[in-house]
Design an enzyme around this catalytic site. Structure first.
Site, mmCIF file in Angstrom:
data_model
loop_
_atom_site.group_PDB
_atom_site.id
_atom_site.type_symbol
_atom_site.label_atom_id
_atom_site.label_comp_id
_atom_site.label_asym_id
_atom_site.label_seq_id
_atom_site.Cartn_x
_atom_site.Cartn_y
_atom_site.Cartn_z
ATOM 1 N N ARG A 34 58.010 25.746 51.434
ATOM 2 C CA ARG A 34 57.845 26.322 52.774
ATOM 3 C C ARG A 34 59.168 26.349 53.547
ATOM 4 O O ARG A 34 59.400 27.261 54.334
ATOM 5 C CB ARG A 34 56.811 25.527 53.561
ATOM 6 C CG ARG A 34 55.416 25.831 53.085
ATOM 7 C CD ARG A 34 54.405 25.045 53.852
ATOM 8 N NE ARG A 34 53.066 25.580 53.599
ATOM 9 C CZ ARG A 34 51.961 24.897 53.800
ATOM 10 N NH1 ARG A 34 52.019 23.675 54.267
ATOM 11 N NH2 ARG A 34 50.786 25.452 53.549
ATOM 12 N N LYS A 205 32.922 26.873 45.577
ATOM 13 C CA LYS A 205 31.696 27.183 46.318
ATOM 14 C C LYS A 205 31.574 28.646 46.725
ATOM 15 O O LYS A 205 32.535 29.233 47.225
ATOM 16 C CB LYS A 205 31.680 26.368 47.597
ATOM 17 C CG LYS A 205 31.440 24.900 47.382
ATOM 18 C CD LYS A 205 31.406 24.268 48.729
ATOM 19 C CE LYS A 205 31.090 22.801 48.711
ATOM 20 N NZ LYS A 205 31.260 22.274 50.063
ATOM 21 N N GLY A 361 45.262 28.870 48.469
ATOM 22 C CA GLY A 361 44.966 27.570 47.872
ATOM 23 C C GLY A 361 45.204 27.420 46.390
ATOM 24 O O GLY A 361 46.322 27.541 45.907
ATOM 25 N N GLY A 384 44.981 29.093 54.129
ATOM 26 C CA GLY A 384 43.884 29.465 55.033
ATOM 27 C C GLY A 384 44.128 30.795 55.727
ATOM 28 O O GLY A 384 43.210 31.592 55.921
HETATM 29 P P1 AMP Z 1 38.402 26.424 46.053
HETATM 30 O O1 AMP Z 1 39.215 25.498 46.914
HETATM 31 O O2 AMP Z 1 37.080 26.789 46.615
HETATM 32 O O3 AMP Z 1 39.198 27.619 45.588
HETATM 33 O O4 AMP Z 1 38.019 25.596 44.768
HETATM 34 C C1 AMP Z 1 38.958 25.082 43.901
HETATM 35 C C2 AMP Z 1 38.383 23.932 43.180
HETATM 36 O O5 AMP Z 1 37.240 24.360 42.470
HETATM 37 C C3 AMP Z 1 39.316 23.354 42.163
HETATM 38 O O6 AMP Z 1 39.644 22.047 42.542
HETATM 39 C C4 AMP Z 1 38.528 23.378 40.865
HETATM 40 O O7 AMP Z 1 38.633 22.191 40.127
HETATM 41 C C5 AMP Z 1 37.108 23.552 41.344
HETATM 42 N N1 AMP Z 1 36.270 24.193 40.322
HETATM 43 C C6 AMP Z 1 36.514 25.345 39.674
HETATM 44 N N2 AMP Z 1 35.552 25.600 38.774
HETATM 45 C C7 AMP Z 1 34.677 24.572 38.839
HETATM 46 C C8 AMP Z 1 33.483 24.263 38.139
HETATM 47 N N3 AMP Z 1 33.012 25.061 37.189
HETATM 48 N N4 AMP Z 1 32.848 23.127 38.466
HETATM 49 C C9 AMP Z 1 33.335 22.305 39.427
HETATM 50 N N5 AMP Z 1 34.451 22.547 40.127
HETATM 51 C C10 AMP Z 1 35.129 23.671 39.833
#
Ligand code: AMP
Length: 403
Positions: A34, A205, A361, A384
């Protein structure tokens, strides 16, 4: 040329909002991306014959100290980055121990051509996050021209990122080069995409990505859905997903998104298979399964071979690619292959002339981990902020400049 590039900073004091919220462990900066990203903007002002007043936040001091009284302000001071900034700029950096106040005023007033003044962490009082108008005005008085180069905080309506702009004439407020690059990259994908335009959305999620998917349904030709969020879609369609991640309260929403995509003629690519594990651990036993037939006690932690191949094909046929979110638990070696294969496909498509933007992210962490950051068209520095941009929201830091 942009307003910033055309502006003649000679004899001017440029008040630049940067995002120096860099990770620091045991007093050492562990990743200065950054800081480096802000250098071209700072150097342009200095080369023109101007001087620079830098303001940034670092962490969340008030919140953290309240939560843990053993912590104190010394653990949040921007003084800790002063020496490194000085090394990067090959120049002395002056420091004001309060962002506003007599010392800052005096040091800003006495600043000579070519000098650099760094203000203390803006979040040492609540004024910054509250968007306090008096605080913003006091900051504005330190400089002649306002430059916002902090894309990472452009989604916050804080004193130094949005409120302050009104105290400068429209011709004396502008984006810096980093902010410009981020906005151009996002616009290229969201508003000027060459088709086919494939959006790759992954991560844990569905609930975090609903607004992005809805916005992309208006823009993309193809949406690839991977990562933990994919299982909610399979469950919603009646599949057996074992112990995989699932948001039970989002099943209807998942079906609704699929229906909307069909109505709009957007191809949704769901992963047909997974690498499954009997434990959320790198030591787990693993196997592979179709996403409609994951046995109880097992969970999908990465996309499988068939999904990898199908996704690769779609990505390699694309002219524009947006990637947000990993395909699996890429932090664990056993479950990184899907994300790596997708990164390779994005790199191959880019070599073939596609425009690729990786933003928000963990997908950024993934391309960095696999060493592909230089092989895609643009890697966003704003987590974000980029997410909110993808959601179609107007970012306060951008709006304030344009008013
Ligand atoms: P996000 O911050 O929503 O982009 O989510 C990223 C996180 O999702 C990472 O830390 C991954 O380890 C987790 N992730 C990705 N695929 C899976 C999965 N199949 N089951 C559990 N966690 C997951």
């Amino acid at each position: 040329m942009s307003k910033f590039q055309e502006y003649d900073f000679s004899g001017k004091k440029a008040l630049i909002r940067v995002d120096f919220n860099v990770p620091i462990r045991d007093g050492e900066i562990t990743d200065d991306t950054r800081m480096r990203a802000a250098l071209p903007t700072i150097k342009k002002v200095l080369t023109d014959g101007g001087s620079v007043i830098l303001m940034s936040h670092w962490g969340r001091p008030l919140k953290e100290i309240k939560k843990d009284p053993t912590k104190d302000f010394a653990q949040f001071t921007l003084k800790r980055i002063e020496d490194h900034l000085s090394e990067l700029l090959e120049a002395e950096v002056l420091f004001a121990t309060e962002p506003t106040g007599e010392e800052a005023k005096l040091k800003a007033a006495e600043l000579q051509t070519g000098q650099i003044l760094l203000l203390e962490n803006l979040r040492f009082t609540q004024h910054e996050e509250n968007g306090d108008k008096d605080f913003a005005e006091a900051l504005s008085k330190l400089g002649d021209v306002y430059v916002n180069d902090a894309f990472g905080t452009a989604h916050r309506a804080h004193a130094s990122t949005a409120v302050i702009a009104q105290f400068f004439k429209p011709e004396d407020r502008m984006y810096g080069l980093l902010m410009e690059a981020e906005i151009n990259a996002a616009n290229k994908v969201l508003n000027k995409a060459q088709k086919p335009f494939t959006a790759i959305i992954g991560g844990a999620k569905v609930s975090d990505k609903i607004m992005i998917i809805e916005n992309l349904l208006e823009k993309a030709t193809d949406i690839i859905i991977g990562g933990g969020m994919a299982y909610t879609f399979f469950k919603a369609q009646g599949g057996k997903i074992g112990n995989s991640l699932c948001e039970e309260d989002k099943l209807d929403l998942a079906l609704d998104l699929l229906k909307k995509a069909e109505e709009k003629g957007v191809n949704i690519h769901l992963p047909m298979d997974s690498i499954i594990a009997d434990n959320f651990s790198n030591d787990a036993n693993t196997s592979s399964a179709l996403n409609t037939e994951i046995p109880d006690g097992w969970m999908g932690l990465d996309i499988g071979q068939q999904a990898s191949e199908a996704f690769t094909k779609a990505i390699e046929a694309s002219k524009t690619i947006l990637w947000n979110g990993p395909m699996g638990v890429f932090e664990m070696e056993k479950f990184q292959n899907g994300t790596k294969a997708i990164a390779e496909a994005v790199v191959a498509a880019t070599k073939n002339g596609a425009y690729s933007l990786v933003g928000g992210g963990d997908s950024v962490a993934a391309v960095n981990k696999f060493g592909f950051a230089d092989d895609v068209s643009y890697v966003s520095t704003g987590g974000g902020a980029m997410l909110e941009f993808f959601e179609g929201k107007e970012l306060p830091g951008i709006a304030a400049i344009n008013k």
